[in-house]
Scaffold this motif. Structure first.
Motif, PDB file in Angstrom:
ATOM      1  N   HIS A  40      41.884  50.533  28.231  1.00  0.00           N
ATOM      2  CA  HIS A  40      40.991  49.499  28.876  1.00  0.00           C
ATOM      3  C   HIS A  40      41.358  48.276  29.609  1.00  0.00           C
ATOM      4  O   HIS A  40      42.667  48.084  29.498  1.00  0.00           O
ATOM      5  CB  HIS A  40      39.826  49.301  27.969  1.00  0.00           C
ATOM      6  N   VAL A  41      41.329  47.711  30.556  1.00  0.00           N
ATOM      7  CA  VAL A  41      41.631  46.767  31.206  1.00  0.00           C
ATOM      8  C   VAL A  41      40.489  45.247  30.681  1.00  0.00           C
ATOM      9  O   VAL A  41      39.461  45.574  30.629  1.00  0.00           O
ATOM     10  CB  VAL A  41      41.381  46.920  32.603  1.00  0.00           C
ATOM     11  N   TYR A  42      41.152  44.656  30.451  1.00  0.00           N
ATOM     12  CA  TYR A  42      41.049  43.683  29.321  1.00  0.00           C
ATOM     13  C   TYR A  42      40.302  42.483  29.920  1.00  0.00           C
ATOM     14  O   TYR A  42      40.764  42.139  31.177  1.00  0.00           O
ATOM     15  CB  TYR A  42      41.412  42.930  28.235  1.00  0.00           C
ATOM     16  N   PRO A  43      39.707  41.248  29.279  1.00  0.00           N
ATOM     17  CA  PRO A  43      39.215  40.499  30.575  1.00  0.00           C
ATOM     18  C   PRO A  43      40.499  39.253  29.849  1.00  0.00           C
ATOM     19  O   PRO A  43      40.980  38.847  30.861  1.00  0.00           O
ATOM     20  CB  PRO A  43      37.833  39.705  29.088  1.00  0.00           C
ATOM     21  N   GLU A  44      41.951  39.281  28.952  1.00  0.00           N
ATOM     22  CA  GLU A  44      43.086  38.262  29.427  1.00  0.00           C
ATOM     23  C   GLU A  44      43.470  38.994  30.442  1.00  0.00           C
ATOM     24  O   GLU A  44      44.207  38.046  31.156  1.00  0.00           O
ATOM     25  CB  GLU A  44      43.282  38.810  28.051  1.00  0.00           C
ATOM     26  N   GLU A  45      43.763  40.123  31.142  1.00  0.00           N
ATOM     27  CA  GLU A  45      44.407  40.703  32.150  1.00  0.00           C
ATOM     28  C   GLU A  45      43.605  39.610  33.562  1.00  0.00           C
ATOM     29  O   GLU A  45      44.518  39.548  33.773  1.00  0.00           O
ATOM     30  CB  GLU A  45      44.060  41.727  31.574  1.00  0.00           C
ATOM     31  N   VAL A  46      42.727  39.984  33.357  1.00  0.00           N
ATOM     32  CA  VAL A  46      42.365  38.740  33.930  1.00  0.00           C
ATOM     33  C   VAL A  46      43.030  37.177  34.497  1.00  0.00           C
ATOM     34  O   VAL A  46      42.966  36.617  35.525  1.00  0.00           O
ATOM     35  CB  VAL A  46      40.357  39.372  34.849  1.00  0.00           C
ATOM     36  N   LEU A  47      42.347  36.574  32.650  1.00  0.00           N
ATOM     37  CA  LEU A  47      42.881  35.261  32.549  1.00  0.00           C
ATOM     38  C   LEU A  47      43.641  35.257  33.373  1.00  0.00           C
ATOM     39  O   LEU A  47      43.889  34.040  34.209  1.00  0.00           O
ATOM     40  CB  LEU A  47      42.199  35.407  31.646  1.00  0.00           C
ATOM     41  N   VAL A  48      45.018  35.579  33.099  1.00  0.00           N
ATOM     42  CA  VAL A  48      46.776  34.821  32.711  1.00  0.00           C
ATOM     43  C   VAL A  48      46.591  35.442  34.083  1.00  0.00           C
ATOM     44  O   VAL A  48      47.754  34.298  35.010  1.00  0.00           O
ATOM     45  CB  VAL A  48      47.313  36.036  31.610  1.00  0.00           C
ATOM     46  N   SER A  49      45.906  36.394  34.879  1.00  0.00           N
ATOM     47  CA  SER A  49      46.561  36.151  36.769  1.00  0.00           C
ATOM     48  C   SER A  49      45.577  35.387  36.922  1.00  0.00           C
ATOM     49  O   SER A  49      46.420  34.273  38.098  1.00  0.00           O
ATOM     50  CB  SER A  49      45.761  37.920  36.845  1.00  0.00           C
ATOM     51  N   TRP A  50      44.519  35.008  37.010  1.00  0.00           N
ATOM     52  CA  TRP A  50      44.023  33.965  37.633  1.00  0.00           C
ATOM     53  C   TRP A  50      44.538  32.891  36.610  1.00  0.00           C
ATOM     54  O   TRP A  50      44.789  31.825  38.141  1.00  0.00           O
ATOM     55  CB  TRP A  50      42.137  33.746  37.693  1.00  0.00           C
ATOM     56  N   LEU A  51      44.660  32.279  36.019  1.00  0.00           N
ATOM     57  CA  LEU A  51      45.556  31.137  36.030  1.00  0.00           C
ATOM     58  C   LEU A  51      46.546  30.626  36.796  1.00  0.00           C
ATOM     59  O   LEU A  51      47.826  30.248  36.626  1.00  0.00           O
ATOM     60  CB  LEU A  51      45.940  31.148  34.547  1.00  0.00           C
ATOM     61  N   ALA A  52      48.073  31.947  36.240  1.00  0.00           N
ATOM     62  CA  ALA A  52      48.580  32.414  37.508  1.00  0.00           C
ATOM     63  C   ALA A  52      48.459  32.031  38.873  1.00  0.00           C
ATOM     64  O   ALA A  52      48.994  31.161  39.640  1.00  0.00           O
ATOM     65  CB  ALA A  52      49.394  33.308  36.966  1.00  0.00           C
TER      66      ALA A  52
END
Length: 802
Positions: free
Chosen positions: A261-273
């Motif tokens: 699955h693609v999880y929220p944390e993968e979006v979150l660390v990307s957005w934070l970067a």
């Protein structure tokens, strides 16, 4: 097909006499890992990297107000954000039209629907400071009524998890067949209601990701089974074009579907970067994993059979009820139930069947993929029902199966749902397993005959494993193809870039074996690239026992094109006919004239460097890109609801011998036999490891593991103190016996082997426990078979007898 190689795709074959295919070759990736040379996400250190931690809900269902200002003021905290701050982030897409839209967002917006739901993120200079800041986040909860079970979700007065839904049904798929109805009206009916509990993959490595934004591109290192799918999904969620997203999957310590699955944390660390212009890392701890990574399996199967006088099944009717948790996961966790439905007739000649599906949302962690993906549930119900039919009709349970098993004359066989069985060794696998398991049973009965508290039982389960399926039903977007690029370098060494990925299952060895044999080079000269969207061609990753079939097909196709060009160049350099040449041990040889040969390095040098040596009609270069899509796969059902969703099927019979202690209720697996057929084996030790590992996982799932919840939606297994995993002590030696029936529809007759080990144990062990307790009339209908559950079943059966 890419590069300068064009024309018709050659046969997906090996060059000549295989040196590695089918041999017990040591895995090429193991030396590096055993020496400690692996690189996992948690090993990544980047300059100026900061750490993300996630604030998670403590309530199963509530309205929320989150204040991160106290965290922002804490020492060492770089930033803290809530959902309202993610103004340029889109929800995960809802692609499947028959699934109600969830519009899942990386952080909860106003409402939480399970304990563990992400509420806010805090970024610190290190993990400790981020955790300290997270403790300062203030969350106000207005509790809402909890929907804690499928029964509660189906109640017409149940609270709605999603305000714009008319009910809590995420999927409602009715089914009826007049032919099935007629079959039930004229025959004896045997019924059962079988429940499999919630458990999951629990890989040794938890999830993790590191994101960095540099030179206009985002690079995400993440534990995923499908880096290209992750990249595409991120392009939907983030304000970036897909060309500007680079996803890398380093070494992965197990996945088992959890990381599909693609999880929220993968979006979150990307957005934070993107936001902070600093690398951001997040590593999941085990408590987070048990409440925030996907769960699986929680399904009830109402199954009934219309049987003939000899016990054979004329028709099956089933209703499947699946608790998918809150449903807030991408890709949706609904499709294992459809796989259960399509698998419910198994390896048996059952002419008629219908299956309806109801899937509900509840206030639990979202359910998703887990190794076996709906097939263990199907065979748990079917194989227990077959034993029940045998008891009720007074026929031998093994003879009954033999009468129903598909035979060679039945093939190819289309089951009632449209699935095609193209090959198999059903009767032979069954008889071998029964013979070996029966011998073990006799030995164990003699061993424990003097102990009045021990009962020994023997059970079997026979099954089909659909392999290399379409992904369209799971994702509503992706289908079934994969790609490979093969390049021979000027020195004759080979680079193979593949779209399928590895999480420890031996994919790198598979690719190296196929490429080495197809090109006639030593395996040591092959390097395999995987898990990098910049280096690997677009592929769908590792799931569904697909890598060897689909990835292997692409590798063989690309290697075949390279081989054809090698022969063309060599024929020119040797001044001979192409038809007189063969490739072996790094040389192109003239048949019958061993002194006339040329090294592959010289051919490759001509292709890349001394291009004036090439034939006039041959372009420079020596590489090919091939995308392979297995034939015969349907991505959507026809007007009758029938479809063939897989490239081919493996088959097996498992046999389990157990002992049950009447005083404690404890069941132990003493002996386990798996007679397994995945067609020709690329590497037998890898297949054996896959089968044994899968058996071990579902021994755990059958006897020990349980992701239980309280009535108010609190998870009762948030650490390994409460989530009981088996150790090596609880796993017997698993005897694996191989059969090889090639598929007529796949490259080299290959079939998949990744998930089969998990499919048999729930049914085989349950039937063995029921056999051990047959004097009490125990019928097993639910898992796990924990000591309290077994004692309760014996007490209930004894009370009913009295």
């Amino acid at each position: 097909m890419g590069g300068d190689l064009s024309g018709k795709l050659p046969a997906l074959s090996l060059a000549g006499r295989p040196a590695y295919f089918g041999a017990r070759v040591a895995r090429v990736e193991d030396d590096r890992l055993l020496r400690g040379g692996g690189s996992f996400v948690a090993d990544i250190r980047l300059p100026r990297m900061v750490e993300m931690t996630v604030v998670r809900s403590q309530f199963a269902h509530a309205l929320i107000r989150v204040d991160v200002e106290p965290a922002r003021a804490a020492e060492g905290v770089i930033a803290a954000f809530v959902a309202a701050d993610l103004v340029d982030v889109e929800p995960f897409p809802d692609f499947i039209p028959y699934v109600k839209p969830v519009r899942s967002f990386p952080l909860a917006r106003n409402r939480v629907r399970y304990v563990g739901a992400p509420l806010a993120v805090v970024v610190g200079e290190d993990r400790y400071l981020a955790e300290d800041g997270a403790e300062l986040v203030a969350v106000e909860y207005d509790p809402l009524p909890v929907v804690g079970s499928t029964a509660a979700a189906l109640d017409e007065d149940a609270p709605r998890l999603f305000e714009d839904w008319p009910d809590n049904l995420i999927v409602d798929f009715p089914s009826s067949s007049p032919e099935v109805t007629d079959a039930f009206e004229t025959r004896r009916v045997v019924r059962g209601r079988f429940s499999m509990h919630r458990h999951g993959g629990v890989p040794i490595e938890t999830r993790g990701c590191v994101a960095e934004f540099r030179d206009g591109r985002l690079t995400l290192h993440t534990t995923t089974q499908s880096p290209h799918i992750t990249r595409t999904t991120l392009s939907y969620a983030l304000p970036l074009l897909e060309r500007d997203i680079h996803v890398v999957t380093p070494d992965v310590g197990g996945s088992f579907g959890v990381k599909a699955h693609v999880y929220p944390e993968e979006v979150l660390v990307s957005w934070l970067a993107l936001k902070l212009r600093r690398p951001v890392r997040w590593i999941e701890d085990r408590g987070e994993h048990l409440v925030a990574s996907c769960h699986a399996r929680e399904q009830t199967m109402e199954l009934e059979a219309a049987v003939e006088d000899d016990g054979t099944i004329a028709a099956l009717r089933c209703h499947l009820l699946h608790d998918v948790g809150s449903g807030e996961i991408f890709v949706p966790g609904i499709n294992p139930t459809f796989v259960t439905a399509g698998s419910i007739t198994g390896a048996y000649r059952i002419p008629l069947a219908e299956c309806s599906i109801t899937e509900v949302v509840t206030n639990k962690t979202p359910s998703g993929a887990y190794r076996g993906f709906g097939q263990p549930e199907a065979y748990f119900a079917l194989e227990i029902l077959v034993d029940k039919i045998a008891r009720e009709l007074g026929v031998d349970r093994f003879d009954l199966r033999r009468r129903m098993l598909l035979g060679a004359s039945d093939l190819p066989y289309a089951n009632p749902f449209g699935g095609i069985v193209d090959s198999g060794s059903f009767a032979e696998a069954f008889d071998r397993a029964v013979d070996r398991g029966g011998a073990a049973e006799a030995r164990r009965r003699a061993e424990y005959a003097v102990d009045p508290n021990i009962r020994v039982g023997f059970g079997v389960a026979t099954y089909l494993e659909g392999t290399a399926p379409t992904y369209f039903g799971t994702t509503g977007r992706w289908t079934s193809h994969d790609s490979a690029r093969v390049r021979m370098e000027p020195d004759g060494s080979v680079v193979v870039s593949i779209g399928v990925t590895t999480a420890g299952q031996g994919t790198i060895t598979m690719a190296a074996v196929l490429a080495a044999d197809a090109l006639g080079v030593p395996i040591e000269s092959v390097r395999v690239e995987s898990g990098d969207t910049d280096a690997s061609p677009y592929g769908l990753g590792a799931w569904g026992s697909r890598s060897t079939i689909v990835g292997g097909g692409a590798i063989l196709g690309a290697a075949g094109l390279v081989r054809e060009k090698v022969v063309t160049i060599a024929a020119h350099l040797l001044e001979t006919s192409r038809d007189d040449l063969e490739i072996e041990d790094g040389f192109v040889l003239v048949r019958g004239a061993p002194d006339r040969r040329i090294a592959l390095a010289d051919v490759a040098t001509a292709a890349w460097v001394r291009t004036m040596d090439l034939p006039t009609d041959v372009d420079p270069g020596l590489e090919a890109l091939v995308t392979y899509d297995p034939p015969l796969i349907d991505h959507v059902p026809d007007e009758q609801g029938r479809m063939n969703p897989v490239a081919t099927c493996a088959n097996a019979t498992h046999a389990a011998v157990v002992k049950v202690d009447l005083e404690t209720g404890r069941a132990d697996v003493l002996d386990y036999v798996a007679v397994h057929d995945c067609g020709p084996m690329v590497n037998p030790p890898i297949v054996e490891g896959q089968v044994r590992g899968g058996v071990a996982q579902e021994i755990g799932g059958t006897l020990y593991e349980h992701l239980a919840y309280s009535d108010d939606g609190q998870p009762l297994a948030a650490s390994f103190m409460d989530y009981l995993l088996p150790t090596a002590v609880e796993i017997p030696e698993v005897v694996v016996d191989h059969l090889e029936s090639p598929s007529p529809n796949t490259p080299l007759g290959l079939k998949g082997a990744g998930e089969g080990g998990t499919i048999g144990p729930p049914a085989a062990i349950s039937n063995a426990v029921a056999d051990a307790l047959s004097e009490f009339g125990v019928e097993i209908e639910s898992l796990p078979l924990t000591p309290p559950a077994i004692r309760a079943m014996v007490a209930a059966a004894s009370g009913a007898q009295a």
